[in-house]
Design a protein around this motif. Sequence first.
Motif, short mmCIF file in Angstrom:
data_model
loop_
_atom_site.label_atom_id
_atom_site.label_comp_id
_atom_site.label_asym_id
_atom_site.label_seq_id
_atom_site.Cartn_x
_atom_site.Cartn_y
_atom_site.Cartn_z
N LEU A 119 0.84 -1.19 0.00
CA LEU A 119 0.00 0.00 0.00
C LEU A 119 0.88 1.25 0.00
CD1 LEU A 119 -2.60 -1.23 2.65
CD2 LEU A 119 -2.71 -1.44 0.16
N GLY A 120 0.70 2.08 -1.03
CA GLY A 120 1.56 3.24 -1.23
C GLY A 120 1.34 4.35 -0.23
N ASN A 121 2.32 5.26 -0.18
CA ASN A 121 2.26 6.41 0.72
C ASN A 121 1.06 7.30 0.39
OD1 ASN A 121 3.21 8.34 2.69
ND2 ASN A 121 3.93 9.58 0.99
N LEU A 139 -0.94 -0.93 -4.46
CA LEU A 139 -1.49 0.41 -4.67
C LEU A 139 -0.35 1.41 -4.67
CD1 LEU A 139 -4.64 0.56 -2.32
CD2 LEU A 139 -4.41 -0.45 -4.58
N GLY A 140 -0.32 2.29 -5.69
CA GLY A 140 0.72 3.30 -5.76
C GLY A 140 0.49 4.42 -4.75
N ASP A 141 1.44 5.35 -4.68
CA ASP A 141 1.31 6.50 -3.80
C ASP A 141 0.09 7.33 -4.20
OD1 ASP A 141 3.67 5.66 -2.66
OD2 ASP A 141 4.93 7.13 -3.69
N TYR A 142 -0.63 7.83 -3.22
CA TYR A 142 -1.81 8.67 -3.44
C TYR A 142 -2.87 7.97 -4.30
CZ TYR A 142 0.63 12.61 -1.32
OH TYR A 142 1.29 13.43 -0.43
N ALA A 143 -2.98 6.67 -4.14
CA ALA A 143 -4.08 5.93 -4.78
C ALA A 143 -5.23 5.94 -3.79
CB ALA A 143 -3.66 4.51 -5.12
N SER A 178 0.03 5.28 -9.24
CA SER A 178 0.09 6.40 -8.30
C SER A 178 -0.83 7.53 -8.76
CB SER A 178 1.53 6.93 -8.20
OG SER A 178 2.39 5.95 -7.66
N TYR A 179 -1.27 8.32 -7.80
CA TYR A 179 -2.16 9.45 -8.07
C TYR A 179 -3.41 8.99 -8.83
CZ TYR A 179 1.79 12.16 -6.46
OH TYR A 179 2.81 12.66 -5.70
N ASN A 180 -3.98 7.91 -8.34
CA ASN A 180 -5.27 7.44 -8.85
C ASN A 180 -6.36 7.94 -7.92
OD1 ASN A 180 -5.36 4.42 -10.80
ND2 ASN A 180 -3.67 5.89 -10.70
#
Length: 248
Positions: A119-121, A139-143, A178-180
Amino acid sequence: MLQKSYRKYRSFYQKLRFYYSVNWTKTLYFNFKKFPFETAKKLPVFFYGKVKLNNISGEIQLDGKIQKGMIGFGQPYEMNTVHRGTAEIILLGKLVFKGKFQFGKDYFLFVGENALCVLGNMASMATGAKLICTEKIVLGDYARFGSESQIIDTNFHDLIDTQTGEKFKKSAPIFVGSYNFASNRVSILKGTQTPDFCTIASNSLCTKDYKPLGENVLIGGVTAKLLRNNISRDWQGEKQQLDNFLTI
């Protein structure tokens, strides 16, 4: 003088309200059971509201700087304020946090034996979310996922071709970029991959690799397809606000 006293009282009230919302029994138990003492004493994981720790025999890995309350289970960061008390965790495999993460209220988290969930940041899953990992979910960062969303990498049951007898693969890894930004009631099923800077419309069902669509896309529908290019959540405009609001 009055204004200064009011600010002091308000700050004290907010701190009192926050600490009252923490489930200190589960917070202390979980941290000191799952982490070495030097990590546990920093209380990196906070629990809010009622939660059933069904089985937490698996492994948890925290990457990056260890901070108090960096992981919030049941964290009250949304408009709704009431816990129904249905949160449950089953951790048999490996769960990796790449930084801060929030689960909203009344979540269900399952990481199966030999499974890996990363789990991303600053990723998150809001109230009523369901994450079921039997093989691999990243999960990327900010998902960030809205309420009642679900991420499930398995069909649960074996399926066969009734003419040929061929057995279909029951599970497949999921990779969310990320950023999703996924709205409410989004379902991410086995084999799904999304690019960075992808927006997913409410009530969508994602089942395939959307990375060839490129970044800054809006997908949606059942099953999800491209709805629009050159669109994204204003991450730069909101990033500092998100960080400030969600950091304990």
